[in-house]
Design a protein around this motif. Structure first.
Motif, PDB file in Angstrom:
ATOM      1  N   LEU A   9       0.860  -1.383   0.021  1.00 52.03           N
ATOM      2  CA  LEU A   9       0.177  -0.022  -0.016  1.00 52.03           C
ATOM      3  C   LEU A   9       0.862   1.270   0.311  1.00 52.03           C
ATOM      4  O   LEU A   9       0.538   2.204  -0.494  1.00 52.03           O
ATOM      5  N   LEU A  10       2.028   1.217   0.543  1.00 50.77           N
ATOM      6  CA  LEU A  10       2.871   2.376   0.868  1.00 50.77           C
ATOM      7  C   LEU A  10       3.364   2.637  -0.702  1.00 50.77           C
ATOM      8  O   LEU A  10       3.569   3.692  -1.069  1.00 50.77           O
ATOM      9  N   LEU A  11       3.751   1.653  -1.255  1.00 50.80           N
ATOM     10  CA  LEU A  11       4.349   1.541  -2.783  1.00 50.80           C
ATOM     11  C   LEU A  11       3.430   2.406  -3.578  1.00 50.80           C
ATOM     12  O   LEU A  11       3.582   3.203  -4.137  1.00 50.80           O
ATOM     13  N   VAL A  12       2.169   1.794  -3.617  1.00 50.78           N
ATOM     14  CA  VAL A  12       1.141   2.367  -4.371  1.00 50.78           C
ATOM     15  C   VAL A  12       0.748   3.830  -4.309  1.00 50.78           C
ATOM     16  O   VAL A  12       0.798   4.725  -5.027  1.00 50.78           O
ATOM     17  N   LEU A  13       1.120   4.204  -2.836  1.00 49.45           N
ATOM     18  CA  LEU A  13       0.939   5.512  -2.518  1.00 49.45           C
ATOM     19  C   LEU A  13       1.782   6.441  -3.035  1.00 49.45           C
ATOM     20  O   LEU A  13       1.782   7.446  -3.508  1.00 49.45           O
ATOM     21  N   LEU A  14       3.273   5.956  -2.784  1.00 48.39           N
ATOM     22  CA  LEU A  14       4.213   6.868  -3.412  1.00 48.39           C
ATOM     23  C   LEU A  14       3.956   6.896  -4.933  1.00 48.39           C
ATOM     24  O   LEU A  14       4.500   8.045  -5.516  1.00 48.39           O
ATOM     25  N   VAL A  15       3.663   5.922  -5.596  1.00 46.78           N
ATOM     26  CA  VAL A  15       3.520   5.757  -7.108  1.00 46.78           C
ATOM     27  C   VAL A  15       2.637   6.999  -7.627  1.00 46.78           C
ATOM     28  O   VAL A  15       2.553   7.809  -8.189  1.00 46.78           O
ATOM     29  N   VAL A  16       1.489   6.995  -6.581  1.00 41.14           N
ATOM     30  CA  VAL A  16       0.331   8.009  -7.138  1.00 41.14           C
ATOM     31  C   VAL A  16       0.668   9.459  -6.772  1.00 41.14           C
ATOM     32  O   VAL A  16       0.749  10.473  -7.323  1.00 41.14           O
TER      33      VAL A  16
END
Length: 342
Positions: A9-16
């Motif tokens: 979830l943290l990785l997805v948030l950083l990409v967004v």
């Protein structure tokens, strides 16, 4: 970091967030709200980047130089090979041209003397069988050569064949001390025997002690029985000195050979001699002296010449300019007249 649900979830948030910042930056253009933070980051990390670049670039340049040096070295070697090949081609062309000229001269001599010759090239010089002056040619018994055949070139007599192999032969040169050839003087046809003297002119002993011979007279080969070892009419050389006979039955002269024995290349072996003796026909025409211009002496005034009214002397009393009624005959002196009544 462990692959957990929170990390994903943290990785997805950083990409967004990154995509959102890129979109805001692109839409903002020059007024992008991220421009100021970018400049701050550049000011903070620029010196570090320059320092790292200063350390890394020489290493990278060295690697490139090593890689390019190999390519440059191969290019240089290729150019050197091409340059060498061009020099060889030019040298071979010059050599071929020189040999063609020598062959042309040889064919002219053979044609004038009606000799059938086998062309050959000199491949070695030196003592093949203890002889002082010999050459080795690239023709032998496979080419129809036999012992005691006459060898010539475009200048004249080279020597005679002494040893024959299958593909090579040895030739004794005419300037060797063991070489002797019968000679005939041009014009007078006086007969003699010439012997080699190494680097010195041939020593030719004429059978007639009263023979009329002078410096510059030319000598050809006399010929042998069945044309072996010598065919007749081959140019040998010209007389450079005449020794006093001193009442001897013979007369000795020195003959400078036409052939340069130290620079032989293309020669011809006479395999068939002439049907008739060519005598002096193989010799080139003698150079004719050019006529000297005759000078006409200028006319000069003689004691019997008279003078023209302008003071110019005229030959034979004839005036060259102007006219006069009281011109004196030739040889007549003018008389002086008095103006004071005496």
């Amino acid at each position: 970091m462990r692959d957990t649900k929170e990390s994903r979830l943290l990785l997805v948030l950083l990409v967004v967030v990154a995509l959102a910042l890129i979109t805001v930056d692109i839409r903002g253009g020059e007024n992008s709200p991220l421009d100021r933070p970018r400049r701050v980051a550049q000011s903070a990390f620029g010196p570090v980047e320059n320092a790292v670049s200063g350390v890394v670039d020489p290493v990278g340049n060295a690697v490139d130089a090593v890689r390019d040096s190999g390519r440059d070295s191969s290019t240089i070697k290729r150019l050197e090979r091409e340059n060498t090949q061009l020099k060889q081609q030019l040298g071979s062309k010059d050599t071929t041209r020189a040999r063609a000229q020598e062959l042309d001269k040889l064919l002219r001599v053979a044609g004038a003397g009606q000799y059938t010759v086998k062309g050959a090239q000199v491949i070695a010089i030196g003592a093949a069988q203890g002889f002082s002056w010999t050459i080795t040619i690239d023709s032998g018994s496979n080419d129809g050569l036999k012992r005691d055949m006459t060898v010539i070139n475009g200048d004249g007599l080279v020597g005679r064949v002494t040893t024959v192999g299958r593909s090579t032969s040895t030739v004794l040169l005419a300037n060797d001390p063991d070489f002797t050839v019968g000679t005939r003087l041009e014009g007078s046809q006086e007969i003699g025997f010439a012997t080699g003297q190494g680097n010195r002119p041939l020593r030719d002993q004429l059978l007639n002690g009263k023979a009329d011979v002078h410096k510059g007279d030319r000598v050809v080969s006399f010929g042998s029985e069945q044309d072996k070892p010598f065919v007749p009419g081959v140019p040998v050389g010209k007389v450079v000195s005449v020794e006093p006979s001193g009442g001897n039955l013979t007369k000795t002269v020195e003959v400078q050979p036409y052939v340069g024995f130290t620079k032989l290349d293309v020669v011809g072996v006479v395999v068939v001699g002439p049907r008739t003796d060519p005598r002096d026909s193989v010799l080139p025409p003698k150079p004719t002296a050019s006529p000297t211009a005759k000078t006409t002496p200028k006319n000069t005034a003689s004691p019997g010449d008279s003078a023209s009214p302008g003071g110019t002397p005229t030959s034979g009393g004839t005036p060259t300019s102007g006219t006069t009624d009281n011109a004196l005959p030739p040889g007549t002196k003018p008389t002086s007249t008095s103006t004071n009544g005496d």
